[in-house]
Scaffold this active site. Sequence first.
Site, PDB file in Angstrom:
ATOM      1  N   TYR A  33     -11.317  -8.658   8.275  1.00 12.57           N
ATOM      2  CA  TYR A  33      -9.912  -8.877   8.477  1.00 12.57           C
ATOM      3  C   TYR A  33      -9.302 -10.359   7.921  1.00 12.57           C
ATOM      4  O   TYR A  33     -10.398 -11.161   7.645  1.00 12.57           O
ATOM      5  CB  TYR A  33      -9.395  -8.953   9.776  1.00 12.57           C
ATOM      6  N   LYS A 144     -15.520 -12.910   7.742  1.00  9.33           N
ATOM      7  CA  LYS A 144     -14.330 -12.370   8.719  1.00  9.33           C
ATOM      8  C   LYS A 144     -14.547 -11.129   9.176  1.00  9.33           C
ATOM      9  O   LYS A 144     -13.786 -10.445   8.927  1.00  9.33           O
ATOM     10  CB  LYS A 144     -13.219 -12.962   8.127  1.00  9.33           C
ATOM     11  N   GLU A 176     -17.590 -24.630  15.271  1.00 10.66           N
ATOM     12  CA  GLU A 176     -16.159 -24.217  15.452  1.00 10.66           C
ATOM     13  C   GLU A 176     -15.658 -23.814  16.757  1.00 10.66           C
ATOM     14  O   GLU A 176     -16.552 -23.806  17.614  1.00 10.66           O
ATOM     15  CB  GLU A 176     -15.727 -23.283  14.248  1.00 10.66           C
ATOM     16  N   LEU A 200     -16.437 -19.998   9.939  1.00  7.07           N
ATOM     17  CA  LEU A 200     -15.402 -19.537   8.878  1.00  7.07           C
ATOM     18  C   LEU A 200     -14.725 -20.401   8.014  1.00  7.07           C
ATOM     19  O   LEU A 200     -14.333 -21.379   8.809  1.00  7.07           O
ATOM     20  CB  LEU A 200     -14.620 -18.701   9.578  1.00  7.07           C
TER      21      LEU A 200
END
Length: 288
Positions: A33, A144, A176, A200
């Site tokens: 996505y 993702k 992250e 990501l």
Amino acid sequence: MKELAYYDGTIASPEELMVPFNDRVHFFGDGVYDAAVGGNHRIYLLEDHLDRFYSSANALDIRIPMEKKALGELLTDLLKKVEGETHFVYWQVTRGAAPRNHVYDSEMTGKLWVMIRPNRLRDPEVPINLITAEDTRFLHCNIKTLNLLPSVMASQKADKLGAQETVLHRGEIVTECAHSNVSILKDGTFLSHPNDQYILRGISKTHMIEACYRLGIQVLERPFTLTELMDADEVLVTSSSNFCLHAKEIDGIAVGGKDPLRLKQIQNEVIGEYLTYTGKMSLFDGDM
């Protein structure tokens, strides 16, 4: 429309749209996505998001049912059908619909999903609270993928503790957040984890780094530790929906607040790029 849903050529409201039982997303989370902000019915940094979307799909051998240019036009056309000034624009592709089997047909064409709804951007002037948690996700965080359960659980834990995000770490190394990137300012230098398999590639983070270069702020993309995080002059959290937030507390301990001038310069530069791109006059709309 107030909110739009799209599946494989059909447009309806989210409550009305039906998805085939055999779509592989139900059994395997088999898809990828991306998401962006829509301002003035223009998708912010659309090309960047499409590049990442196609890269994620290619990494998992998923066949997106249209070329990049056509998908960009479709997303833009769909956005124009939804009321309001600021929107959350989400799209995903699943591998397709087929009887449950771990092995898939490599010639299968993917199924495209789109969801567009009104959105309100968080005020960057208001600091947020964070917590920390061990990063137990798999080793392909650069894709993702739709498999987001570790991020869901980390986000839920943060919410229960009155925080807005969870900073993930592998041992002492910060990676992250559950659904954002985290970076720090220290002694006038912007530090952020490099784009590797542990995070990501954040498009908002990338543009914030570009903003730092324009402002003459030194940038180092290298791993940093929990100790460095807690000792940072400022802690910055970015995502496609929130461009440049900053933290005031991590695990109940006060952080940041030591370089407000440089923080404000970065925020102004990042927000200015968004306003110029979309033609909006302000980050915020009236009451929705």
